[in-house]
Design a protein around this motif. Structure first.
Motif, short mmCIF file in Angstrom:
data_model
loop_
_atom_site.label_atom_id
_atom_site.label_comp_id
_atom_site.label_asym_id
_atom_site.label_seq_id
_atom_site.Cartn_x
_atom_site.Cartn_y
_atom_site.Cartn_z
N GLU A 124 42.29 -10.17 -19.94
CA GLU A 124 41.41 -10.98 -19.10
C GLU A 124 41.67 -10.69 -17.63
O GLU A 124 42.80 -10.40 -17.23
N ILE A 125 40.61 -10.81 -16.82
CA ILE A 125 40.74 -10.60 -15.38
C ILE A 125 39.77 -11.52 -14.66
O ILE A 125 38.66 -11.77 -15.13
N GLU A 126 40.20 -12.02 -13.53
CA GLU A 126 39.33 -12.86 -12.69
C GLU A 126 38.71 -11.99 -11.60
O GLU A 126 39.43 -11.30 -10.87
N ILE A 127 37.41 -12.01 -11.53
CA ILE A 127 36.69 -11.28 -10.49
C ILE A 127 36.37 -12.25 -9.35
O ILE A 127 35.79 -13.31 -9.57
N ARG A 128 36.77 -11.87 -8.14
CA ARG A 128 36.61 -12.74 -6.98
C ARG A 128 35.68 -12.10 -5.96
O ARG A 128 35.54 -10.88 -5.89
N GLN A 129 35.11 -12.96 -5.14
CA GLN A 129 34.20 -12.52 -4.10
C GLN A 129 34.97 -11.83 -2.98
O GLN A 129 36.13 -12.15 -2.70
N GLY A 130 34.33 -10.88 -2.28
CA GLY A 130 34.92 -10.26 -1.09
C GLY A 130 35.91 -9.16 -1.41
O GLY A 130 35.78 -8.44 -2.41
N GLN A 131 36.90 -9.03 -0.52
CA GLN A 131 37.92 -8.00 -0.66
C GLN A 131 39.30 -8.64 -0.70
O GLN A 131 39.50 -9.76 -0.26
N ARG A 132 40.25 -7.87 -1.24
CA ARG A 132 41.62 -8.38 -1.34
C ARG A 132 42.15 -8.68 0.06
O ARG A 132 42.07 -7.84 0.95
N PRO A 133 42.71 -9.87 0.28
CA PRO A 133 43.25 -10.19 1.61
C PRO A 133 44.39 -9.25 1.96
O PRO A 133 45.16 -8.81 1.10
N LEU A 134 44.49 -8.95 3.25
CA LEU A 134 45.60 -8.12 3.72
C LEU A 134 46.90 -8.90 3.62
O LEU A 134 46.92 -10.12 3.80
#
Length: 830
Positions: A673-683
């Protein structure tokens, strides 16, 4: 009121509501209350925020620094276990757990035979209403009678209930005659009307004539003091004896409750009694309430008094019977109120209903931790009252009325805490814990490599605390332990103990967590099969969390083409507990393929699909990029790199499926399982002036396992102890001199050499530190910490090959060391 003023007031309220909740930091005294919050219909409130609850002690609002929701799952026990124990990620949040019932019969305050109805109802309850995971304890106080701690054996409890019997006597006898307990207490309280009535009855029983009774002053006396009045002397004697008996019961109940402090979870204590007189027992009742607070026990008191006339008495009771019931019920009501429980009046006639009501009560509650006032720290053991309020309309709060800080010497140490957590019937929820496992090919035939990846909510490391040398219980690390057992026969297949560095940064905004996240990784090797695992985390203050896991280890070194588990992460070498990907970055991961020969890998293909949870059709698919084949022990391996774009994927939870094909056939398939999130990975946060990155803290060394064992060793002399004290204080030159003197006296002391290395490191001389750690590893090859310190030092000096060499040298002496294997794996994957 003007519009501008309305806006100003609204803004002020908003600012007040956004006042940050204090962080949960290590090194502070913490009091935890179990708080049940319901709405107007009695349903649990499950979405309470930490800033909506207030704790008031002596009129002072105390900061809430720990807040955790202990939810009762709505699903069946089997369904909950399936997704918390047998799921991809194992967790203690919402984990399957039963109710904890403690049946206590107050034998000294139950008339013979009056316990029968409740006893029969209790027997039917344990035989028909207990659910999987429920545990029951049974005590008859103060004895003789059953003394059975928590058990799942309902038959045993049902059988032993017959041995819980009432022993109370309705009347007491003095030197002159008999009187009821109610009369004795009324006389002791100075009730002249009752005194005169008892005196006349005794004279009648003695056979005196009316004239004789008028002339006999020996019973009444000219003085009004108990010393000169035989009836009052008898009353005082009866009261003292009865108070002593009641103290025995309350002391035994306190001991029962305190013995349950190490058992996590809210407990329903069913105290079955006709009640007692509490004129002189306020301290003993507070001690019971304090023990209940320490063990998260809610006392439900069952009233067994009968309201019909008692034909065994010498004279009609009249209003005395009602007054006696009122007096003796009052402390039962107090016990229930002090602990957040309820008083079941006339339980003998509605015992079945009472048991059902308690069994149906929701076990949904909140653990709320706060720092007590300084007065509580100075007067440990004293019961201190608090008021708990919830700032949400239409809610009801049920909790205890106070707490008492126990003596530090009464707390369990690290090993005792972990051992008790291992033996607990179900996971502990004092700290949120979650973890998963990854299975890859092992280093030897018949063994596979299992990597444990764990995350736990922990208190933040505190930089304001005094030196650890002055406060030996202060630590900057949490303890972790795990045990893996074969599902077939229960034998221990793997185990380990280590520490987790306390986090420095708080959990992200928007969560209810008041601490930070600590992570841990370990690896071990197992043969193929099914396994049960328990992982335990203990923070320095004593809070414990544990979670159970059931997992399977597949055979990966057979003759066929196989694959390890799918690793989903954009960072190479990372093994996330709960993988997450960002739409702007795409989905990344790796999959290791294994075969007996290189030819089997040459034509292999890997197809990757992203599928919404609960559906069958993929919304994104692609092929993995296969890397060159490489030789490994017993065969060959090939890495498949996953890279899927996610431009049109909606945020949510998905299943990533990797299929390994050889020609047209699918030979292996793995999912995660994986959660897909909005935007880009935070720095990554580089740190700022308010929260600088971690620097070397010698207190973490002097509170570690090696230093603790070194300090406790009988061979450690004054130089070694001074070295520990100076190292903890950050006086590195003095620590170096002390440890060198200790080594001159005992050249083969690996622990002293190890600690000397840290003193050199603190002084900025890593070359000398390496020399000391090499000496420690040489004189004691089993000192895992020395090998790890060497490897880390070489990594800091940009010498990974030397780090690998140091770890491999340690594995010669300790081939199955979880810590060394894990560190070697991390370095080799860079």
């Amino acid at each position: 009121m003007t519009a501008g003023l309305v806006l100003a007031l609204a803004a002020a309220v908003a600012v007040q509501d956004q006042t940050p909740v204090p962080a949960f930091k290590a090194g502070v005294e913490l009091v935890r209350l179990d708080v049940r919050v319901t709405d107007a219909l009695g349903r649990p409130v499950r979405d309470l925020r930490s800033d909506e609850i207030e704790i008031v002690e002596d009129g002072d609002r105390r900061p809430v620094v720990f807040f955790q929701h202990i939810g009762e799952p709505a699903e069946s026990y089997a369904e909950v276990a399936r997704h918390t124990i047998a799921g991809e990620v194992s967790t203690n949040q919402g984990a399957a757990r039963g109710h904890l019932y403690v049946l206590v019969f107050d034998q000294l305050h139950i008339a013979p035979g009056r316990e029968q109805r409740v006893r029969q109802a209790a027997r039917r309850f344990v035989q028909t209403r207990l659910r999987p995971g429920d545990r029951v304890a049974l005590y008859a106080l103060p004895g003789p009678g059953p003394q059975i701690p928590f058990t799942a054996d309902a038959r045993r409890i049902a059988a032993e209930l017959s041995n819980a019997r009432g022993m109370a006597e309705p009347q007491a006898f003095g030197a002159l005659g008999s009187m009821t307990l109610q009369e004795a207490y009324q006389i002791a309280r100075g009730n002249d009307q009752v005194f005169q009535r008892v005196a006349e009855r005794i004279q009648v029983q003695s056979g005196a004539s009316d004239a004789g009774r008028r002339l006999d002053t020996s019973l009444v006396g000219a003085s009004d003091t108990p010393l000169t009045n035989p009836i009052k002397e008898d009353a005082e004697r009866i009261v003292n004896i009865t108070d002593g008996q009641t103290r025995r019961v309350l002391a035994a109940l306190t001991d029962v409750l305190r013995a349950m402090r190490g058992i996590e979870g809210r407990k329903s204590v069913l105290f079955i009694s006709e009640g007692f007189y509490a004129d002189h027992l306020s301290r003993e009742i507070e001690q019971v309430a304090a023990a209940a607070a320490e063990s998260y026990s809610v006392v439900q008191t069952f009233d067994l008094n009968r309201r019909e006339p008692d034909i065994t008495l010498d004279a009609p009771a009249g209003a005395d019977q009602a007054n006696a019931i009122h007096d003796t019920l009052s402390p039962l009501g107090t016990l229930a109120a002090e602990t957040g429980g309820m008083l079941v009046v006339d339980a003998g006639l509605r015992a079945e209903e009472a048991f059902t009501t308690i069994a149906d009560q929701s076990q949904d509650y909140y653990l709320v931790g706060f720092t007590p006032r300084s007065e509580a720290l100075k007067d440990r053991g004293a019961y201190r009252r608090v008021n708990v309020r919830v700032r949400r309309g239409g809610t009801q709060v049920s909790t205890r009325t106070g707490f008492a800080l126990n003596d530090g010497s009464a707390r369990l140490d690290r090993r005792q805490t972990i051992d008790r957590a291992l033996a607990s019937p179900f996971p502990l929820q004092g700290l949120p814990v979650q973890y998963t496992t990854y299975v890859l090919r092992g280093s030897a035939s018949g063994l596979q490599r299992v990597i444990l990846s764990l995350a736990a909510e922990l208190p933040l490391v505190s930089r304001e605390r005094p030196a650890a040398a002055d406060h030996p219980n202060v630590s900057d690390v949490a303890d972790i332990a795990f045990v893996v057992r074969a599902a077939a026969d229960g034998h221990v297949a793997a185990s380990g103990r280590d520490t987790i560095a306390l986090p420095e940064r708080r959990m992200p905004a928007g969560t209810n967590g008041t601490g930070g996240t600590g992570t841990f990784r370990a690896q071990f090797e197992l043969p193929p099969g099914d396994y049960l695992m328990r992982a335990i985390v203990r923070e320095p203050g004593g809070l414990v969390g544990s979670a159970d896991r059931r997992f399977a280890v597949r055979a990966l070194n057979g003759p066929a083409l196989e694959s390890g588990d799918l690793v989903l992460s954009a960072t190479r070498g990372e093994l996330p507990v709960r993988p997450a990907a960002y739409i702007g970055d795409g989905l990344s991961g790796v999959l290791e393929l294994y075969a007996r020969t290189a030819d089997q890998l040459r034509d292999a293909r890997v197809l990757v699909d992203l599928i919404p949870v609960g559906e069958d059709a993929a919304i994104v698919s692609g092929s993995a990029d296969l890397q060159p084949i490489r030789a490994i022990a017993g065969g060959a391996a090939r890495e498949a790199r996953v890279a899927l774009p996610l431009p049109s994927v909606a945020p949510g939870t998905y299943v990533a499926r990797a299929r390994v094909l050889s020609g047209p056939d699918t030979v292996s398939q793995v999912v995660r399982e994986i959660e897909i999130r909005q935007g880009q990975r935070p720095l990554p946060i580089a740190g700022d002036e308010a929260d600088p990155p971690a620097a070397f803290d010698p207190r973490a060394v002097v509170t570690g396992v090696v230093a603790r064992e070194y300090a406790a060793a009988s061979t450690t002399g004054a130089d070694g102890r001074r070295g520990l004290e100076r190292l903890g204080a950050g006086d590195f030159p003095a620590a170096i001199a002390a440890f060198q003197a200790a080594l001159n006296a005992d050249v083969n002391n690996g622990a002293a050499a190890f600690l000397l290395g840290w003193a050199f490191h603190g002084a900025g001389d890593d070359r000398q530190a390496i020399s000391a750690w090499r000496r420690a590893a040489f004189v004691d090859p089993t000192l895992v910490s020395a090998h790890l310190a060497l490897a880390d030092a070489y990594v800091r000096l940009a010498q990974p090959a030397l780090a690998v060499q140091a770890l491999r040298a340690g594995l010669v002496a300790l081939p199955h060391s979880v810590e060394l294997l894990d560190r070697l794996s991390r370095i080799e994957q860079r």
